[in-house]
Design an enzyme around this catalytic site. Structure first.
Site, short mmCIF file in Angstrom:
data_model
loop_
_atom_site.label_atom_id
_atom_site.label_comp_id
_atom_site.label_asym_id
_atom_site.label_seq_id
_atom_site.Cartn_x
_atom_site.Cartn_y
_atom_site.Cartn_z
N ASN A 45 0.87 -1.28 -0.11
CA ASN A 45 0.10 0.00 -0.07
C ASN A 45 0.90 1.26 -0.01
O ASN A 45 0.36 2.09 0.37
CB ASN A 45 -0.71 0.05 1.27
CG ASN A 45 -1.93 -1.20 1.28
OD1 ASN A 45 -1.80 -1.96 1.94
ND2 ASN A 45 -2.83 -1.16 0.60
N HIS A 73 -2.85 -5.83 -3.98
CA HIS A 73 -2.67 -4.50 -4.63
C HIS A 73 -1.12 -4.41 -5.61
O HIS A 73 -0.99 -3.40 -5.79
CB HIS A 73 -2.55 -3.31 -3.68
CG HIS A 73 -3.85 -3.11 -2.87
ND1 HIS A 73 -4.83 -2.77 -4.02
CD2 HIS A 73 -4.31 -2.90 -1.71
CE1 HIS A 73 -6.02 -2.50 -3.09
NE2 HIS A 73 -5.58 -2.78 -1.71
N HIS A 183 -5.09 -4.78 7.82
CA HIS A 183 -4.59 -3.89 8.08
C HIS A 183 -4.70 -3.35 9.69
O HIS A 183 -4.62 -2.56 10.46
CB HIS A 183 -4.98 -2.15 7.59
CG HIS A 183 -4.68 -2.07 6.20
ND1 HIS A 183 -4.45 -1.11 5.53
CD2 HIS A 183 -4.24 -3.33 5.26
CE1 HIS A 183 -3.93 -1.19 4.16
NE2 HIS A 183 -3.82 -2.35 4.14
#
Ligand code: FE2
Ligand code: FE2
Length: 267
Positions: A45, A73, A183
């Site tokens: 991220n 991601h 997270h």
């Protein structure tokens, strides 16, 4: 500080440029203070909250990290898809379909003669379809036989059940199964019955006052109004969430896994 344990720090999803800035400022001090042999971060991220760029990959290398894992991601920044192979210390989930650029694991020639393999896997529950992470783990472990002393797994996944199942599936076959992606740190760090260190999620490295690293108001607006929003990365302070894992140098068995947390204010 040298002991007869090999000590590593594993940090979860690093969100945004200020997280990298804070890491760059403090990582060398933490190495000394904690007596670390190895530092691993999940970097998926870093580029405005989504992916890694070539510039960021170079900055990561200079920041004192040893291995960088990623997750769903990893392909969000176009230039990185073409150039991931230029960065041997960065891995992507091993269970992407054959033909994906990059590699799913690395054997890192660590200090004190310990060969550490790091394997990155991606979950399938509540996520985009990928190949089976359980079968991929079997496949990689047989490839690694005799080539490494310690295997660490970053299991990047959403569902707690899938992550816990992976922990037990690999118990006794790898040193650690460390969860990333949500997270949010979970309070279940433990040694499993056959000796594998496990945690469902180590949590992120990202803005303390945020929704998973993003500006609070925008995320709240999305939920309240149901209208799509931009989700910029929030401001510091930066919270660091991770685990410190100690591995006995002789037996190569894990002695302990402990959650590790720091709050950093950048001026
Ligand atoms: Fe993710
Ligand atoms: Fe993430």
């Amino acid at each position: 500080m040298q002991s007869n344990a090999f000590r590593l720090l594993f940090l979860g999803d690093m969100v945004g440029k200020d997280s990298l800035e804070a890491f760059r400022k403090y990582a060398i001090g933490w190495r000394e203070e904690l007596g670390l042999d190895m530092v691993i971060v999940n970097g998926e991220n870093l580029a405005n909250g989504s992916g890694i760029t070539v510039k960021i990959a170079n900055e990561l290398w200079r920041s004192g990290v040893d291995v960088v894992t990623t997750g769903d991601h990893v392909w969000k920044q176009r230039d990185f898809i073409r150039r991931i192979d230029e960065f041997p210390f960065i891995i992507r989930p091993a269970n992407y379909p054959p033909g994906a650029p990059g590699k799913g694991y690395i054997i890192w020639a660590a200090t004190r003669g310990v060969r550490v393999a790091v394997l990155n896997l991606l979950g399938r529950v509540f996520m985009q379809p990928v190949d089976c992470p359980f079968r991929k783990a079997d496949e990689v472990l047989s490839e690694l036989e005799g080539k490494t002393d310690i295997v660490l797994v970053d299991f990047h996944a959403e569902a707690t059940s899938e992550k816990i199942a992976m922990g037990y599936y690999l118990d006794g076959r790898v040193a650690a199964v460390l969860g990333t992606h949500t997270h949010v740190p979970t309070a279940d760090a433990k040694l499993l019955p056959k000796g594998t260190a496990y945690i469902t999620d180590v949590g992120m490295v990202g803005p303390q006052y945020s929704v998973l690293g993003r500006v609070v108001d925008n995320v709240v607006r999305k939920y309240v109004a149901g209208i799509p929003q931009r989700f910029p990365v929030a401001e510091p302070p930066i919270e660091f969430n991770g685990v410190v894992v100690d591995i006995d140098l002789e037996s190569k068995r894990v002695c302990s896994i402990e959650q590790w947390k720091k709050l950093i204010y950048l001026d």
